[in-house]
Design a protein around this motif. Sequence first.
Motif, PDB file in Angstrom:
ATOM      1  N   LYS A  90       0.845  -1.286   0.057  1.00 38.24           N
ATOM      2  CA  LYS A  90      -0.138   0.147   0.153  1.00 38.24           C
ATOM      3  C   LYS A  90       0.963   1.249  -0.106  1.00 38.24           C
ATOM      4  N   GLU A  91       1.808   1.197   1.030  1.00 40.00           N
ATOM      5  CA  GLU A  91       2.711   2.305   0.973  1.00 40.00           C
ATOM      6  C   GLU A  91       3.364   2.800  -0.282  1.00 40.00           C
ATOM      7  N   LEU A  92       4.004   1.715  -1.105  1.00 43.25           N
ATOM      8  CA  LEU A  92       4.482   1.823  -2.382  1.00 43.25           C
ATOM      9  C   LEU A  92       3.738   2.188  -3.553  1.00 43.25           C
ATOM     10  N   ILE A  93       2.450   2.050  -3.493  1.00 43.03           N
ATOM     11  CA  ILE A  93       1.438   2.246  -4.597  1.00 43.03           C
ATOM     12  C   ILE A  93       0.415   3.449  -4.171  1.00 43.03           C
ATOM     13  N   LYS A  94       0.566   4.116  -2.943  1.00 46.55           N
ATOM     14  CA  LYS A  94      -0.331   4.967  -2.395  1.00 46.55           C
ATOM     15  C   LYS A  94      -0.602   6.235  -3.364  1.00 46.55           C
ATOM     16  N   THR A  95       0.064   6.596  -4.216  1.00 45.49           N
ATOM     17  CA  THR A  95      -0.194   7.694  -5.158  1.00 45.49           C
ATOM     18  C   THR A  95      -1.250   7.121  -6.252  1.00 45.49           C
ATOM     19  N   CYS A  96      -1.405   5.835  -6.312  1.00 46.19           N
ATOM     20  CA  CYS A  96      -2.422   5.404  -7.396  1.00 46.19           C
ATOM     21  C   CYS A  96      -3.562   5.177  -6.784  1.00 46.19           C
ATOM     22  N   SER A  97      -4.645   5.578  -7.562  1.00 50.15           N
ATOM     23  CA  SER A  97      -6.129   5.454  -7.230  1.00 50.15           C
ATOM     24  C   SER A  97      -6.476   3.970  -6.845  1.00 50.15           C
ATOM     25  N   PHE A  98      -7.276   3.850  -5.980  1.00 48.08           N
ATOM     26  CA  PHE A  98      -7.798   2.739  -5.381  1.00 48.08           C
ATOM     27  C   PHE A  98      -6.882   2.054  -4.938  1.00 48.08           C
ATOM     28  N   PHE A  99      -5.607   2.390  -4.461  1.00 44.22           N
ATOM     29  CA  PHE A  99      -4.452   1.916  -3.727  1.00 44.22           C
ATOM     30  C   PHE A  99      -4.924   0.588  -3.032  1.00 44.22           C
ATOM     31  N   ASN A 100      -5.733   0.759  -2.064  1.00 40.99           N
ATOM     32  CA  ASN A 100      -6.026  -0.211  -0.958  1.00 40.99           C
ATOM     33  C   ASN A 100      -6.448  -1.373  -1.592  1.00 40.99           C
ATOM     34  N   ASN A 101      -7.543  -1.384  -2.581  1.00 40.23           N
ATOM     35  CA  ASN A 101      -7.926  -2.588  -3.376  1.00 40.23           C
ATOM     36  C   ASN A 101      -6.796  -3.034  -4.075  1.00 40.23           C
ATOM     37  N   LYS A 102      -6.059  -2.208  -4.804  1.00 35.27           N
ATOM     38  CA  LYS A 102      -5.191  -2.881  -5.691  1.00 35.27           C
ATOM     39  C   LYS A 102      -3.973  -3.568  -5.114  1.00 35.27           C
ATOM     40  N   ASN A 159      -5.220  -7.083  -3.990  1.00 34.64           N
ATOM     41  CA  ASN A 159      -5.502  -7.739  -5.273  1.00 34.64           C
ATOM     42  C   ASN A 159      -3.801  -8.343  -5.757  1.00 34.64           C
ATOM     43  N   LEU A 160      -3.028  -7.299  -5.710  1.00 35.85           N
ATOM     44  CA  LEU A 160      -1.750  -7.758  -6.381  1.00 35.85           C
ATOM     45  C   LEU A 160      -1.313  -9.065  -5.595  1.00 35.85           C
ATOM     46  N   VAL A 161      -1.179  -8.786  -4.282  1.00 35.45           N
ATOM     47  CA  VAL A 161      -0.665 -10.011  -3.260  1.00 35.45           C
ATOM     48  C   VAL A 161      -1.598 -11.238  -3.448  1.00 35.45           C
ATOM     49  N   GLU A 162      -2.878 -10.958  -3.365  1.00 39.36           N
ATOM     50  CA  GLU A 162      -3.560 -12.211  -3.739  1.00 39.36           C
ATOM     51  C   GLU A 162      -3.416 -12.996  -4.907  1.00 39.36           C
ATOM     52  N   MET A 163      -3.163 -12.104  -6.352  1.00 40.83           N
ATOM     53  CA  MET A 163      -3.039 -12.409  -7.275  1.00 40.83           C
ATOM     54  C   MET A 163      -1.729 -13.462  -7.355  1.00 40.83           C
ATOM     55  N   ALA A 164      -0.781 -12.762  -6.678  1.00 35.62           N
ATOM     56  CA  ALA A 164       0.648 -13.167  -6.666  1.00 35.62           C
ATOM     57  C   ALA A 164       0.623 -14.766  -6.044  1.00 35.62           C
ATOM     58  N   LYS A 165      -0.170 -14.565  -4.879  1.00 36.06           N
ATOM     59  CA  LYS A 165      -0.189 -15.805  -3.968  1.00 36.06           C
ATOM     60  C   LYS A 165      -1.010 -17.108  -5.047  1.00 36.06           C
ATOM     61  N   LEU A 203      -6.168 -16.440 -16.862  1.00 39.31           N
ATOM     62  CA  LEU A 203      -5.882 -15.170 -16.344  1.00 39.31           C
ATOM     63  C   LEU A 203      -7.096 -14.610 -15.532  1.00 39.31           C
ATOM     64  N   ILE A 204      -8.255 -14.694 -16.049  1.00 45.30           N
ATOM     65  CA  ILE A 204      -9.290 -13.875 -15.609  1.00 45.30           C
ATOM     66  C   ILE A 204      -9.747 -14.627 -14.021  1.00 45.30           C
ATOM     67  N   LYS A 205      -9.164 -15.639 -13.737  1.00 44.40           N
ATOM     68  CA  LYS A 205      -9.530 -16.401 -12.420  1.00 44.40           C
ATOM     69  C   LYS A 205      -8.540 -15.472 -11.526  1.00 44.40           C
ATOM     70  N   LEU A 206      -7.240 -14.781 -11.778  1.00 40.90           N
ATOM     71  CA  LEU A 206      -6.682 -14.179 -10.906  1.00 40.90           C
ATOM     72  C   LEU A 206      -7.345 -13.168 -10.121  1.00 40.90           C
ATOM     73  N   PRO A 207      -7.295 -12.732  -8.718  1.00 39.49           N
ATOM     74  CA  PRO A 207      -7.948 -11.536  -8.294  1.00 39.49           C
ATOM     75  C   PRO A 207      -7.250 -10.340  -8.670  1.00 39.49           C
TER      76      PRO A 207
END
Length: 224
Positions: free
Chosen positions: A76-88, A91-97, A114-118
């Motif tokens: 979150k800290e790294l992407i906080k300047t991006c819109s919807f950073f909480n959700n993103k 999703n990024l961590v869940e996608m990687a997992k 691909l579309i099964k990934l969070p």
Amino acid sequence: MVRRKPKEIEEIKRRFLEHYPKAKTELNYKNLYELLVAVMLSAQCTDKRVNIITPKFFERFPTIEALAKADIEEVKELIKTCSFFNNKAKNLVEMAKMVMEKYGGKIPEDEKELIKLPGVGQKTAHVVMIEYLGKNLMAVDTHVFRVAHRLGLSDAKTPEKTEEDLVKAFKSDLPALHQAMVLFGRYICTAKNPKCEKCFLYDLCKSENKKPISSKESKPHPAS
Ligand code: SF4
């Protein structure tokens, strides 16, 4: 529904391909992992902003494996300047997992998987497949949606239906046309104040957003 004659569609297509012969994404990436992360971040956010965020992000999480083990607060800290950073971030961590657990660490190159990934919807999957694999697919973001409607290539209400109309209209060269329409929408046929005086499709445009230009400013296309 497409409201254009086949000849007009062919001409629009020809000019897009002529004006953007080497159109490609403006997102910076070195591999499929970086492209997928960048495209996920770019939803409702500019490519420029994403390109500012990703160098530090990939320094900290250089692989899908590293991202799968990430602390969500750090993401979150790294992407906080991006819109919807909480959700993103989530999703990024869940996608990687999921890639680590279900696909052995290899990001799938197939739309159904691909579309099964969070956090990966059809548009994200298509953008990745267009850019990375050169698949003959269309993806409709805000720019493509606006341009398709202004040019009478679709009157559909949703991006999904608009995509269907564009596929039906253009049939081939979809990756190049997708990138061309993104760039055209971003720099010429902008949401506010479109640059009609610079538009190579001026004579073919029937949009109510089309601005009248004087004959002095107007540069008719050589093919028109
Ligand atoms: S003439 Fe203006 S509104 Fe029409 S496609 Fe070109 S830039 Fe967009």
